[in-house]
Design an enzyme around this catalytic site. Structure first.
Site, PDB file in Angstrom:
ATOM      1  N   LEU A  60       0.833  -1.141   0.058  1.00 13.45           N
ATOM      2  CA  LEU A  60      -0.036   0.093   0.078  1.00 13.45           C
ATOM      3  C   LEU A  60       0.979   1.283  -0.112  1.00 13.45           C
ATOM      4  O   LEU A  60       0.319   2.424  -0.341  1.00 13.45           O
ATOM      5  CB  LEU A  60      -0.900   0.016   1.200  1.00 13.45           C
ATOM      6  CG  LEU A  60      -1.903  -1.081   1.034  1.00 13.45           C
ATOM      7  CD1 LEU A  60      -2.746  -1.111   2.564  1.00 13.45           C
ATOM      8  CD2 LEU A  60      -2.824  -0.933  -0.104  1.00 13.45           C
ATOM      9  N   GLY A  82       2.779   4.109  -1.116  1.00 16.48           N
ATOM     10  CA  GLY A  82       2.734   4.717  -2.343  1.00 16.48           C
ATOM     11  C   GLY A  82       1.431   4.417  -3.400  1.00 16.48           C
ATOM     12  O   GLY A  82       1.652   4.867  -4.569  1.00 16.48           O
ATOM     13  N   HIS A  83       0.514   3.762  -2.899  1.00 17.59           N
ATOM     14  CA  HIS A  83      -0.418   3.180  -3.926  1.00 17.59           C
ATOM     15  C   HIS A  83      -1.993   3.707  -3.332  1.00 17.59           C
ATOM     16  O   HIS A  83      -2.620   2.712  -2.854  1.00 17.59           O
ATOM     17  CB  HIS A  83      -0.412   1.763  -4.160  1.00 17.59           C
ATOM     18  CG  HIS A  83      -0.946   1.121  -5.279  1.00 17.59           C
ATOM     19  ND1 HIS A  83      -2.603   0.934  -5.228  1.00 17.59           N
ATOM     20  CD2 HIS A  83      -0.952   1.043  -6.665  1.00 17.59           C
ATOM     21  CE1 HIS A  83      -2.916   0.520  -6.448  1.00 17.59           C
ATOM     22  NE2 HIS A  83      -1.791   0.661  -7.237  1.00 17.59           N
ATOM     23  N   PHE A  84      -2.500   4.699  -3.372  1.00 21.63           N
ATOM     24  CA  PHE A  84      -1.750   6.045  -3.728  1.00 21.63           C
ATOM     25  C   PHE A  84      -1.968   6.947  -2.484  1.00 21.63           C
ATOM     26  O   PHE A  84      -2.884   6.883  -1.602  1.00 21.63           O
ATOM     27  CB  PHE A  84      -2.727   6.565  -5.011  1.00 21.63           C
ATOM     28  CG  PHE A  84      -2.831   5.719  -6.000  1.00 21.63           C
ATOM     29  CD1 PHE A  84      -1.979   5.905  -7.301  1.00 21.63           C
ATOM     30  CD2 PHE A  84      -3.667   4.854  -6.246  1.00 21.63           C
ATOM     31  CE1 PHE A  84      -1.904   5.149  -8.248  1.00 21.63           C
ATOM     32  CE2 PHE A  84      -3.915   3.914  -7.494  1.00 21.63           C
ATOM     33  CZ  PHE A  84      -2.852   4.222  -8.598  1.00 21.63           C
TER      34      PHE A  84
END
Length: 101
Positions: A18, A20-22
């Protein structure tokens, strides 16, 4: 042989995928949903393994920590799956499986 699996599950807020996503609006990547399908299938049916994703549709975003229902139906060498949240379909698809070993 046919079978049905129904399981309530979730992707934890601290799952490593998770990051960096997003940022500021995290969603669970489709690959993690597929990973949960395969994990649940092989935990309940250690005699089979998934060998191909025939189809997969992602219809609605899933937020980390959001519970969802996973339904898996198997007949012969095919597995159908549906993931839903509060009667809203999140993802669906089909896998082929083979005997393990």
């Amino acid at each position: 042989m046919s079978m049905q699996i129904l399981e309530e599950t979730l992707v934890p807020l601290d799952h490593p995928c998770l990051e960096g996503h997003f940022p500021e609006n995290p969603i669970v990547p489709g690959t993690i949903i597929l990973e949960q399908v395969v994990k649940t299938l092989t935990e309940r049916r250690p005699d089979v393994r998934a060998c191909e994703i025939v189809s997969a549709k992602f219809l609605s975003p899933l937020k980390p920590g959001e519970p969802f229902s996973l339904r898996i139906s198997q007949q012969a060498g095919a597995v159908q799956f549906e993931c839903s949240r509060n009667d809203q379909l999140i993802a669906s698809g089909r896998l082929t499986v083979v005997a393990n070993g």
